[in-house]
Each structure stands twice: as C-alpha cells, then as structure tokens.
Motif scaffolding. Structure first.
Motif, short mmCIF file in Angstrom:
data_model
loop_
_atom_site.label_atom_id
_atom_site.label_comp_id
_atom_site.label_asym_id
_atom_site.label_seq_id
_atom_site.Cartn_x
_atom_site.Cartn_y
_atom_site.Cartn_z
N PRO A 17 11.85 -23.72 21.88
CA PRO A 17 11.88 -22.34 22.39
C PRO A 17 10.54 -21.62 22.36
CG PRO A 17 12.59 -22.39 20.12
CD PRO A 17 12.28 -23.81 20.46
N ASP A 18 9.52 -22.19 21.67
CA ASP A 18 8.31 -21.43 21.38
C ASP A 18 7.09 -21.94 22.10
OD1 ASP A 18 8.10 -23.80 20.08
OD2 ASP A 18 7.75 -22.97 18.09
N GLY A 19 7.25 -22.73 23.16
CA GLY A 19 6.09 -23.27 23.85
C GLY A 19 5.25 -22.19 24.50
N VAL A 20 5.86 -21.19 25.08
CA VAL A 20 5.11 -20.10 25.71
C VAL A 20 4.40 -19.27 24.65
CG1 VAL A 20 5.28 -18.02 27.13
CG2 VAL A 20 6.70 -20.01 27.66
N TYR A 31 14.52 -19.89 25.67
CA TYR A 31 13.29 -19.22 25.27
C TYR A 31 13.53 -17.78 24.83
CZ TYR A 31 11.24 -23.09 27.94
OH TYR A 31 10.91 -24.34 28.42
N LEU A 32 14.74 -17.27 25.04
CA LEU A 32 15.02 -15.86 24.79
C LEU A 32 15.79 -15.60 23.51
CD1 LEU A 32 16.06 -14.73 28.40
CD2 LEU A 32 13.91 -14.25 27.23
N ARG A 33 16.19 -16.66 22.81
CA ARG A 33 17.04 -16.44 21.64
C ARG A 33 16.32 -15.66 20.54
NH1 ARG A 33 18.65 -22.14 22.76
NH2 ARG A 33 20.63 -21.98 23.90
N ASP A 34 15.01 -15.84 20.46
CA ASP A 34 14.19 -15.08 19.50
C ASP A 34 13.21 -14.24 20.29
OD1 ASP A 34 12.33 -14.16 17.59
OD2 ASP A 34 12.65 -15.93 16.33
N PRO A 35 13.20 -12.92 20.13
CA PRO A 35 12.29 -12.05 20.91
C PRO A 35 10.83 -12.44 20.79
CG PRO A 35 13.89 -10.74 19.68
CD PRO A 35 14.03 -12.16 19.19
N LYS A 36 10.44 -13.12 19.69
CA LYS A 36 9.04 -13.49 19.50
C LYS A 36 8.62 -14.64 20.40
CE LYS A 36 9.29 -14.35 15.08
NZ LYS A 36 10.72 -14.11 14.85
N ASP A 37 9.59 -15.36 21.00
CA ASP A 37 9.26 -16.55 21.77
C ASP A 37 8.93 -16.26 23.23
OD1 ASP A 37 9.53 -18.27 19.62
OD2 ASP A 37 11.68 -18.56 19.96
N LEU A 38 9.44 -15.19 23.78
CA LEU A 38 9.15 -14.86 25.17
C LEU A 38 9.26 -13.35 25.36
CD1 LEU A 38 8.40 -16.18 27.87
CD2 LEU A 38 10.83 -16.15 28.46
N LYS A 39 8.16 -12.72 25.79
CA LYS A 39 8.10 -11.27 25.94
C LYS A 39 7.86 -10.91 27.39
CE LYS A 39 6.22 -10.86 21.26
NZ LYS A 39 5.08 -10.38 20.43
#
Length: 827
Positions: free
Chosen positions: A183-186, A209-217
C-alpha cells in the motif's frame, strides 16, 4: 504521444503533459555507489601537507595559508558530501523497492507495450478470446488525453483492469509505466523527494493504497498530475461507496483523494452484453456473457477454477458437489441436478482416499460450493435452486475442455432422471459419443417413448445396431410420419438393404434429398450409381459432402480416390471421421488407405473401429481376415452381422453357407443382393449353385454377365462347365475375347478349345497360347504344359512346371507329379 519518456525526480521544472508528440527529455541518473570517492579526503590531506612543507621552507604566508585552508575545508565538508551521496543512494533503492516492474537496460520502468497483462493485474482467462471493445472506452481515452487522473469503477468482475490496460497499451505503448507496490509504494517515493515525470502511474484496486491516509494523499495525486504523468486507477463500486461521507462522519479518510479522479463507470448493461455476445464468435462465451457479463464470466471464471482446484484439499465434499453438477450438464441434462442425486454421487468424485463423508462435511461442503463470497458476491461455484444445483457455466466449459470422462455412476443416474424427451435424446447422443452405448440405448428409448422425433430416429439406429431391423423400421416410420427427414432416409435405406420395395425407397430418398437431408443425398447417389447413372450419382455425392453429410464426404472421397487423388480423398475421410461418422465408413476407408501405404497397425486399428460402429463392409473384411487365420466361428459371426446390415461380402458368405445346407432359394436371394452391390465373386457363387443344381442355362447366363465384367473366376468356372459338357467350341469366341484383353484364363481355355477341335493347323496356335498362359502364372496352363512335357519325355521341365502349379495349390498338378515319380515318367 510522448516518445522515449524517462523519469526526472525533482520538485521543480513542473509542466502539464502534452500527448500530441512532445518529448520529455528527463531520464534516470543512477550510479553504482553513492559514497564519497577516496580521492576527495586524500586531496585535502595532500593540500594540508603541502602547506606545512611550504611554510617550513620559507614560502610566503599568502601562498601557504590558502593551501592550509583548502585542506581544512576539504576535511570538514567530506562527511557532509558523503552523507548526501548516501541519501541519493537511498532514494534510488527506495524507488526500486517501491515499484513492481523494472525496465530493460538502465531504465527503472518498462514501456507500456512491454508490460504483460498479468503485471497489470488482469485476471487470466481460461478461454483464449480476443479483446472485446467496451462502451466506456471513449470516455476513458478522452479523460486520459485531457491529462485527468482516471478512476474506472465497476463490479469486482466487470473487466475494469482489462479495459484500462488494453487502452494504455494501445494508445501509450511507448510511455513508461510506474506501478507502485501497495500500500505504501507511492508514499515511499514521494517522501524521499522523488517525483516521476512523464509516466503512466498505475493504481489497480485503488482501495489498497487508501486504507491508511499516510499512503496516498490528494496533494500527491495533484503533484503527480502536474509533473506530466498519466494516472489510471481502478476500484470496485462497493469499495468506492465505503469511502463516501455520511451523516455521522462527513469527511471519511480517502474521500478527498478520490475526488481528484475523473470517474469512468464500467457496467454489464444488457445492451452492451447483447452486442458483446453477438460479436464474440463463440457460442459458450456468448451464453456466458448474457448470463453473467463479460468480465464476470472471463475474469470470474479464472477465480472459480482456482477455488475448485483448492477445494481438493480444503473442501473435498464441496468440490464433489460442484463436479457432479458440472457433469450432469455435460451429460446433456440442462435442468439442475437434484440435490439428493448429487449427494448420492459424491463418492464418485471423492476418490479412493475418501472412505467416508460425515453429514457435517456434506453440509459444510455444499455451503462452500454455493458461497458467493469467492466470486465477489456475484456467483458461487454452484447455485442452489428449488430444482437442484446449477453450476457456474464457466466451470462447465472448463471441465469439458479437459475431456475428463463422466463417471459411469452418473450415467446410471441420468438414465433414471426426469427430463424432457429432447434432453434425454441429447444425453443419449453424448452418451454414445462417450462410448456409453447401453446408456445411450436407454436414453434414446425413453426419448422415443416421449414422442421426441430425433429420439425416435436415434432409437431406431440403436435397434438396428442390435440387429432388430423390423422394430427399427417401425420407429423410423413413426419419426418420418412426424416429419423427421433423417428417419425418412433411414427407413428408405433399411428398405433397400432388405431388397424390398426399392421403388418406394428411391422415392423416399428423393423426397428427403430434395428437402435438404445430406444423408439422403449421399444414399441417393449410391442408388443412382448402382443404376448406372454415374454423373447424377457423383453430383449427389458432392452436394451431400457440401451439406455436411459424413456419408456424403466418404462417398465423394471414394470418387476422388478412384480418380487418383488420394490426398484429397483422405482429407474428406478425415472430415467425415471428425464429424462423428457413426456409420464407420470413414474409418474403413482410412483403414484401406493405411493398408495401401503399408501401415498395418493403423489399418487394423481403424478397421476394428469401423467394425465397432457395425460398418458392414468393415465386418466383411475383418471376417475374411479371421477366416484366413482359421478363426471360423468369429468369421461367421462377422459375416452374419454384415449380411444383416446389407454388406455384400457378408451376404455372399452367408449365401455360401445356405447353399451348403441346401437352402437354395435363400442362398440365391443373398447372392443376388451381393451382386446388386457389384460383388463379382457373388456372381460366381450363384453360377456354381446353378450348375450344381442342374440350372445350367441360368448358370451360363450368370457366367457370361460376370465374364463381361472381366471376372476371371467366372471365366474359369464357365470353361470348366463347358469341359464337363464337352462343349469347349461353344465358348471359344468368349475365350478369345478374354485372351485378347490379356486374360491368362482366356488364353488357357482358348488353347484347350483348339486342342479339343483336333485340327492340325490349330495345334501350333494352341501351344503358343498355352505357353503364354503358363508364363503369366496360370496354374491350369502350368499343369497342362507340364503334363505335355512329360508325354514328350522332358521330365525335368515337366517336374519344374508341375511342381510350380502344385505349390500354387493345383491338386491335379500334384497328382501328376506323384505319377511321374512313381511310374518312371509316364502320366
């Protein structure tokens, strides 16, 4: 479209993409190692040492001091530069760790055209089909070319990823693709300060990618867009809805990010499904599209197969339920399999390792098989209805493609099932093709009893194979009365084989042929050729072959083979065999070709396959082979079977048995039916019977008919008859005509007629003809010339000729040879 696009990781030089031919000239700048080079601190130390040395020897401070300062500064900033290089190294490592693909050469991302479908995360389809165009494509392309981030929404199996990947590969084939790991590639890439430029950024199943707000803004989406990237994402509609704000929580995590995308909805609407089904060119696929939708049927099918295979160990009873439901459909019964029937069949699919299934395992297995969770909430491996269990269509097609045999226990269950006549007939056809002939016979009978026309006709064929010809004709008549053309043809053929009502049979064949029945066309060609109407008969063969009749293909192939075109003939035989050729005619002709080419094993295999299909010609040939091997009981059974089905060889051989038993009228009928099919040997058989029963004039008529057809056996028997009557002169003209055509038998009997005439002038000609016949290997001529040589005292030549004739089976020659040896040369 951009050409040779590369990545430039920086936070300046932002520009809006122009996909009309501009080139973004940035590229990767990578290094093997980013640590401080050894020469940098070494140089600093060298400068410092030089300053100290120069000061010690009296150089001016204006020179020495700057050199010392350089050395100190060099040593001071060295660690800083080294740390900076390590940071750059770390960013490159982060890039590599955060992407799922790597390009060729030095590029860190591949071109879109180089990325295989499975890397885009397209579900593999078990059915090879070309890509089918979707209605939403124009909206997708418009948004992408306007530099808008695009989010394709639809059900879990709508075909979102497949469509998006196809369009990117087609329209941006030379653009590099960055697929960040979830989930954190971006976040990993952007948090180290790197921004790809001029790439396709691929975010399949965006919710990952959206499950954690820190992973995609949201600001990252905008930043990636402003750096000339194409952003494409896919997402299930149900997942999209889960991110929507509600009255209790107005701002859900990820919702702002989703608003950065232009939405393209992909649905399996009826109008599109009809269009896709009509353009698929595959009947099974068309039905699957209409029942489930394109994406569900193809993409969901892959997952269904994976679940079915996984069930071997996780839920064997559930998998057995699914397989029973599948094979019920494969066996031709389109109604769902009753649950009780499926439960009774579980052990047929569990294998020998499963000795007992508990009631809880059965309950849990059925729950697993019907659970739709594994199909994205759209389908289970089977669906339970009031009537029973219906399998996912894709699985039926998949298992069918493996050619896995249907268990015998399921065929027994199908025999007893409650179904319509048409379904029972279809099940019978499949059973027959599967080699389950007893089940096929039961199913055809049940279909016939329910009044199904095709069932009546197929039941007639089944009865005919059991040699119940009269009963078979009754069912053909019923089906013909109901308008079944194939039954009308079958009835006409059976009438012709019985030798009765031939005019009525011919009329029926013409009626069926004119109505378009290919089998009638082929059989009509046979009858016309027998009547000497060659051109018309061949034309009906061609029409029958073009109409798809297996018999027409075989008969047309025989015509081509007679014309010397064996390759074309073989092609038609193969086509007939591939169509199922129930008559075995194609197998028989291919057997003859294989025998001609010297492939005895293949010839025997094909011959026996033809016999298994009760082909009368094949039965006659195999009977002759058995007789030659001394297996007379087996040969007799084959001859009788061939005769019952109208085979010429079988008729002739059964006719011989009848004649030996003194049943002359029955024997005569068999011989004449064989003669009608062009079997010359039957003419001789009939001649012999006539001669032995005192019907000499009738025998002579039959002999003359056979002699006209160049039958040397008839010629020999005719000559023997005339010798017996001392009337050789009567046949001299016939013998001379045969001799003129190269017949050794004709030469021999012409010589005998001349010898019997007693004219001195004819003796020399007789001797010449006798010698010619002997040189051609005629046993009678060898015997006679050997006997004459003995009379003239040339015992060596006499022995040579008589032995050759005796070795060929000539009994009189053998007797003459014994007389020579025992009486000192007198015969």
């Amino acid at each position: 479209m951009s050409q040779d696009v590369h990545i430039n990781f920086s936070r300046d030089n932002r520009r809006t993409p122009d996909w009309k031919g501009s080139t973004l000239a940035s590229e990767w700048k990578s290094r093997k190692r980013g640590e401080l080079k050894w020469w940098f601190p070494a140089s600093a130390v060298a400068w410092g040492a030089l300053a100290i040395f120069l000061g010690s020897v009296g150089w001016s401070p204006w020179v020495v001091v700057p050199l010392g300062i350089l050395g100190v500064v060099g040593l001071a900033i060295g660690p800083f530069l080294k740390e900076k290089a390590k940071v750059k190294d770390a960013s490159v490592t982060t890039r590599l760790q955060s992407m799922l693909t790597k390009g060729s050469g030095s590029a860190l991302a591949p071109l879109a055209d180089e990325v295989p479908l499975n890397t885009w995360r397209v579900h593999k389809s078990r059915i090879e089909v070309p890509y089918l165009r979707r209605d939403a494509e124009e909206q997708f392309i418009t948004a992408v070319k306007n530099a808008e981030p695009v989010l394709v929404l639809g059900s879990s199996m709508a075909g979102k990823t497949r469509m998006a990947a196809q369009l990117i590969k087609e329209n941006f084939s030379d653009t590099r693709v960055f697929i960040p790991d979830a989930p954190d590639g971006v976040s990993n890439i952007l948090n180290v300060g790197d921004i790809p430029r001029g790439h396709v950024i691929w975010l399949d199943d965006l919710e990952r990618y959206l499950r954690d707000p820190k992973d995609l803004k949201a600001r990252w989406i905008q930043e990636l867009q402003s750096n000339g990237n194409i952003l494409v994402a896919t997402m299930r509609s149900t997942s999209y809805e889960s991110f929507m704000p509600n009255s209790e929580e107005q701002s859900k995590s990820g919702w702002d990010t989703l608003q950065c995308f232009t939405k393209v909805y992909l649905t399996d609407e009826t109008a599109e499904s009809v269009r896709l089904a009509n353009s698929s060119g595959n009947p099974e696929l068309s039905m699957g599209i209409m029942n489930y939708g394109l994406g569900t049927y193809l993409g969901g099918g892959y997952l269904a197969v994976e679940r079915l295979e996984a069930g071997r160990s996780s839920k064997p009873a559930g998998r057995a339920f699914v397989l029973a439901a599948i094979d019920w459909q494969r066996a031709g019964v389109t109604d769902p399999i009753p649950r009780g029937t499926a439960e009774n069949l579980l052990y047929a699919y569990l294998g020998s390792t499963q000795s007992r299934v508990t009631s809880s395992e059965i309950t849990e297995g059925l729950a697993w098989a019907t659970d739709k969770a594994g199909g994205g909430g759209l389908f289970g491996l089977v669906e339970e209805t009031d009537e029973g269990l219906r399998p996912f269509d894709y699985l039926v097609d998949f298992v069918s493609s493996t050619n896995t045999p249907i268990p015998y226990s399921l065929w027994l269950a199908v025999e007893r099932c409650v179904a319509s006549g048409s379904q029972l007939n279809r099940a019978g056809v499949i059973a027959e093709a599967s080699g389950q002939l007893p089940s096929a016979a039961v199913l055809f009978e049940r279909a016939a009893m329910q009044g199904d026309q095709d069932g009546m006709h197929n039941y007639s064929i089944s009865l005919e194979r059991q040699d119940q010809i009269v009963e078979a004709m009754k069912w053909d008549q019923k089906a013909a009365d109901a308008g079944n053309l194939q039954a009308l043809t079958g009835l006409a053929v059976k009438m012709l084989r019985s030798g009765e009502q031939t005019d009525d049979a011919l009329r029926m064949l013409r009626e069926a042929a004119d109505a378009g029945d290919g089998s009638a066309m082929a059989n009509l060609g046979v009858v016309l050729l027998e009547k000497g109407k060659t051109a018309e008969g061949f034309e009906w063969y061609r029409r029958a072959a073009d109409a798809g009749s297996a018999l027409g293909m075989v008969n047309y192939g025989i015509q081509l083979e007679h014309q010397g075109d064996e390759s074309a003939a073989k092609a038609w035989y193969e086509r007939a065999k591939d169509r199922g050729d129930a008559s075995g005619a194609a197998h028989f002709q291919l057997s003859m070709l294989a025998d001609k080419l010297g492939d005895k094993d293949e010839a025997d295999r094909l011959l026996r396959e033809a016999v298994a299909r009760r082909n009368p010609t094949a039965m006659g040939r195999l009977g002759m082979i058995m007789a030659g091997q001394g297996r007379h009981n087996e040969a007799k059974t084959l001859f009788e079977g061939a005769a019952q089905r109208g085979g010429a060889v079988g008729l002739a051989m059964v006719g011989r048995d009848l004649a030996d038993q003194g049943k002359y009228p029955q024997a005569e009928q068999h011989f004449k039916r064989a003669i009608a099919q062009g079997l010359l040997g039957a003419v001789t058989d009939l001649d012999v019977m006539y001669a032995n029963t005192g019907r000499i004039e009738e025998a002579k008529e039959q002999y003359m008919a056979a002699i006209s057809a160049n039958d040397d056996v008839a010629l020999r028997n005719y000559g023997g008859l005339l010798i017996h009557e001392k009337k050789l002169a009567e046949g001299e003209e016939t013998f001379r005509r045969a001799a003129a055509h190269g017949s050794a038998v004709g030469m021999y009997f012409t010589a005998e007629a001349l010898f019997a005439g007693g004219k001195a002038d004819d003796q020399a000609e007789a001797l010449v003809l006798l010698e010619q016949a002997a040189s051609l290997g005629n046993l009678d001529a060898l015997c006679e010339s050997g006997r004459r040589a003995a009379d003239e005292g040339d015992l060596e030549e006499a022995r040579l000729r008589l032995r050759k004739a005796a070795d060929g089976g000539h009994t009189y020659a053998a007797e003459c040879l014994r007389l020579i040896e025992s009486h000192g040369g007198e015969v």
